[in-house]
Design an enzyme around this catalytic site. Sequence first.
Site, PDB file in Angstrom:
ATOM      1  N   HIS A 197      -2.617  22.161   7.730  1.00 54.98           N
ATOM      2  CA  HIS A 197      -1.427  22.081   8.990  1.00 54.98           C
ATOM      3  C   HIS A 197      -1.270  20.703   9.326  1.00 54.98           C
ATOM      4  O   HIS A 197      -0.906  20.225  10.191  1.00 54.98           O
ATOM      5  CB  HIS A 197      -1.523  22.899   9.945  1.00 54.98           C
ATOM      6  N   SER A 327       9.152  -4.479   2.097  1.00 55.58           N
ATOM      7  CA  SER A 327       9.986  -4.684   3.030  1.00 55.58           C
ATOM      8  C   SER A 327      10.835  -5.993   3.146  1.00 55.58           C
ATOM      9  O   SER A 327      10.335  -6.957   2.933  1.00 55.58           O
ATOM     10  CB  SER A 327       9.587  -4.492   4.521  1.00 55.58           C
ATOM     11  N   GLU A 340       6.535   7.401  -4.580  1.00 56.16           N
ATOM     12  CA  GLU A 340       8.078   7.985  -4.208  1.00 56.16           C
ATOM     13  C   GLU A 340       8.682   8.019  -5.531  1.00 56.16           C
ATOM     14  O   GLU A 340       9.715   8.909  -5.508  1.00 56.16           O
ATOM     15  CB  GLU A 340       8.639   6.840  -3.245  1.00 56.16           C
TER      16      GLU A 340
END
Length: 474
Positions: A197, A327, A340
């Site tokens: 979880h 970035s 990704e």
Amino acid sequence: MSEFRIEHDSMGDVRVPAQAYYGAQTQRAVENFPVSGWPLHSDLIRAMGLVKFACGTANHQLGKLLKTGKNRLDDKQVQALLQAAREVAEGRFDDQFPIDVFQTGSGTSSNMNANEVIANRAIELLGGDRFDVKKSVHPNDHVNMGQSTNDTFPTAIHVAVARSIRERLIPAIERFREVLADKARQWDRIIKIGRTHLADATPLRLGQEFGGFARQLELSIGRAERALEAVLELPVGGTAVGSGINTHADFGRLTAEALARETGIPFVEATDHFESNAQRDGLVECHGDLKAIATTLFNVANNIRWLGSGPRCGFYEIKLPDRQPGSSIMPGKVNPVMCESLMQVAARVIGNDGCVTLSGAAGGNFQLNIMMPVMGQTTLESISLLAGGVSAFVDFCAIEMEANAEACEASVEKSLSMVTSLNPHIGYEKAAALAKEAFKSGKTIRELCTEQNILPPDVLQQALDPFSMTEPDR
């Protein structure tokens, strides 16, 4: 020299690019379907060439091409036809297949594209003018002999899909599995905290975690093999509706045998041609396994992304290689770009499954599925994406991953879940109270137990040994 030539088909004259190997029917399709700009997948084009070679071989074995009569070919013409088909199968004429994916649902346009290219190339090999309207090797009468688009086009899809799975997807997944299994062996002694979880759980070893990932990939190899098995039955021999009209009873078997010899894949003639012409259930089953593989890859890449999060405010239990600045505004930021990328690949494949499933369910009406071009294209896209995504992830991320043993081990002692191993000694209720007190006070479970003399020191030491918590009691 003129830019165009005039070709003729059953509907009349058509203006065709002067140097094109294709003819009138291809040009009509180019003009009718200016939809996406996406030509057929190169694997499917080459599979069509291979299928035409196998069909020509079968017809030659049966003596059909050499029979006397209007459509008779001599042995040199037969060999030219077979060589031209093989050249298409080798990818030498990929640029001669300009028809859009979103075309006639049976793939007739692309089947005729293949027939025209092979016929004209065969004429050229024989020393003739491939632009002669009186063709010595005819697209329909010879290249398409004993065939219908309705059985040869889905046969080509099956061949393309099976070859792509075997030659690209399975090797890529197997290499990924080997890398993960190697990391699991290297990191077997590194203790870390488990998570369920997304919350702290009991300890495990980093090697165990990566061993689990490796097993996921091992299971994916099995799914890829089952995906291949789902397309081994070939519709060829059923012609238009499955009845086999205008072909020899042995044609389908001989063609499947020729394809099996050429590819090393155990293709067989379909058990029931009415089923194999009308339905593409095997392709739906195949893509279902590809979707399951994509689900696994998404999960593994996402877990690795989480484990590499940080470097100061995340888990940072593994160090991912720096591939590029992360970035445009935050100097020094580096992102898990390879994770990704693979996750996006997996998402696309999962979405593709909806297209294949709907096409299989709604597109199969009576004796023909009319969604075959998009089903074939989508399945081949999924295989290419999975193989390419996995290969890139292995090359640029997985191989260079490193364990951050210090971060892994630091989190274990702080974990409140260490109290789980005290259950057999003090019971669940008291252990739960200790966990709450430890969280409130900021102390570790070990510190509280020592302060309160919960257990004798030697028993406490043994009970709170994190390595012993990573295996069953012995």
